[in-house]
Design an enzyme around this catalytic site. Structure first.
Site, PDB file in Angstrom:
ATOM      1  N   HIS A  26      19.468   0.251  41.630  1.00  0.00           N
ATOM      2  CA  HIS A  26      19.059  -1.149  41.516  1.00  0.00           C
ATOM      3  C   HIS A  26      18.005  -1.579  42.528  1.00  0.00           C
ATOM      4  CE1 HIS A  26      21.432  -2.425  38.180  1.00  0.00           C
ATOM      5  NE2 HIS A  26      22.566  -2.030  38.717  1.00  0.00           N
ATOM      6  N   ASN A  80      21.687   0.660  31.284  1.00  0.00           N
ATOM      7  CA  ASN A  80      21.475  -0.578  30.533  1.00  0.00           C
ATOM      8  C   ASN A  80      20.326  -1.418  31.099  1.00  0.00           C
ATOM      9  OD1 ASN A  80      23.575  -1.013  32.679  1.00  0.00           O
ATOM     10  ND2 ASN A  80      23.348  -3.161  32.058  1.00  0.00           N
ATOM     11  N   HIS A  81      20.049  -1.317  32.404  1.00  0.00           N
ATOM     12  CA  HIS A  81      18.960  -2.108  32.965  1.00  0.00           C
ATOM     13  C   HIS A  81      17.592  -1.533  32.609  1.00  0.00           C
ATOM     14  CE1 HIS A  81      20.860  -5.335  35.378  1.00  0.00           C
ATOM     15  NE2 HIS A  81      21.915  -4.541  35.248  1.00  0.00           N
ATOM     16  N   ASP A 127      20.227   2.876  35.827  1.00  0.00           N
ATOM     17  CA  ASP A 127      20.111   1.611  36.561  1.00  0.00           C
ATOM     18  C   ASP A 127      19.353   1.798  37.869  1.00  0.00           C
ATOM     19  OD1 ASP A 127      21.313   0.263  34.514  1.00  0.00           O
ATOM     20  OD2 ASP A 127      22.890  -0.650  35.737  1.00  0.00           O
ATOM     21  N   HIS A 177      25.464   6.741  31.741  1.00  0.00           N
ATOM     22  CA  HIS A 177      25.533   5.556  32.589  1.00  0.00           C
ATOM     23  C   HIS A 177      26.857   4.826  32.407  1.00  0.00           C
ATOM     24  CE1 HIS A 177      24.294   2.207  35.019  1.00  0.00           C
ATOM     25  NE2 HIS A 177      24.518   1.362  34.031  1.00  0.00           N
ATOM     26  N   ASP A 201      24.178   3.791  40.359  1.00  0.00           N
ATOM     27  CA  ASP A 201      23.223   2.687  40.277  1.00  0.00           C
ATOM     28  C   ASP A 201      22.477   2.477  41.593  1.00  0.00           C
ATOM     29  OD1 ASP A 201      25.329   2.620  38.391  1.00  0.00           O
ATOM     30  OD2 ASP A 201      24.853   0.557  37.889  1.00  0.00           O
TER      31      ASP A 201
END
Length: 293
Positions: free
Chosen positions: A75, A144-145, A109, A216, A73
């Site tokens: 982000h 998921n993001h 992500d 993920h 991730d």
């Protein structure tokens, strides 16, 4: 030739079955570490609960590589993204690809939380092209993001994440008109069929490089029974705006949402499920992100 498999994981650590427990921060829920089986010279694998059909498709498989680096991730943290790629030997301090035939897998992500998610996307897109020209590869997965943003779930978007898309051309979509002004540009870009959504549609939820399986959140037996290619295709079609998101891809048990392998220590039942999945896909290991450790 000696084969080397390296992992660079941001926000997670490498966890197999029966390791020490971990704690993690709160993560969102859907809105509507590496885990491996023993090698051939280790103890025999655990018995599986039932036999899954052997997955013969090649659509989500890439050839084995001499060196593979997995990055978890990101982000929206551009500085950390650059540091990880540099640590992997993929890019230099001028963002030039120097990895040659190196294969990098980013497990999803890329978006949300940080201020730089648009810049992170742009950098990874640039390096993906450069890697291919050099004989290597940079594969990116939907997490998921990414899915949340295409759903219009902007709960974890930073202020700069909205500002970065403020100048998107208005489409007149009624679902955009209902949003606060500061969110409209991002919605234009990420809702199904939007400019960024169409780019994300090219990314799979599950990918393999040689005998290494990447997702993920993880791959469960139900995903194999349904069909990995089918999952990737249906997710892509939804992101392109061609069809609704299937119900089974809006649940918490999807390759980008599941935490079946994220909690530690893993139970014997979890390890048996993993053996079942890897055996069916002829994989040796599963590499995931998603759940902070």
């Amino acid at each position: 030739m000696a084969w080397c498999l390296n992992y660079v994981l941001l926000g997670v650590v490498s966890l197999g079955c029966n390791k020490s427990p971990a704690t993690h921060e709160a993560e969102p829920q859907p809105t509507t570490h590496v885990a491996a089986v023993p090698s051939s010279d280790a103890a025999p694998p655990r018995a599986t609960r039932k036999h899954l059909p052997q997955e013969s498709t090649t659509e989500f498989r890439a050839p084995a590589a001499e060196r593979v680096v997995a990055i978890g991730d990101l982000h929206g943290d551009l500085k950390a993204t650059r540091r990880a790629l540099q640590l992997a030997g993929a890019i230099d301090t001028n963002d030039q690809w120097v990895g040659g035939k190196l294969v990098v897998v980013q497990t999803g992500d890329m978006l949300d939380r940080g201020d730089d998610d648009r810049a992170v996307l742009a950098l990874l897109e640039k390096e993906q092209v450069a890697a291919a020209k050099a004989g290597g590869a940079l594969y990116r997965l939907n997490g998921n993001h990414e899915v949340m943003n295409v759903q219009g779930d902007f709960r974890y978007v930073a202020a700069n994440g909205f500002k970065a898309y403020a100048n998107e051309s208005p489409s007149g979509r009624p679902e955009v008109a209902e949003l606060p002004q500061e969110q409209k540009g991002r919605a234009e870009a990420f809702l199904p069929g939007g400019r960024e959504a169409r780019k994300l549609a090219a990314l799979p939820a599950v990918w393999m490089v040689g005998d290494s399986l990447f997702a993920h959140g993880g791959v469960e037996p139900k995903h194999i029974r349904y069909g990995i290619d089918r999952i990737n295709r249906e997710l892509s079609a939804w992101m392109r705006g061609e069809s609704p998101l299937p119900k089974h891809l809006a649940s918490e048990h999807t390759p980008f949402w599941t935490r079946a392998y994220g909690e530690a220590p893993a139970s014997e039942e979890t390890c048996a499920v993993l053996d079942e999945v890897l055996s069916s896909l002829k994989a040796v290991r599963l590499v995931v992100g998603h759940t902070p450790q």
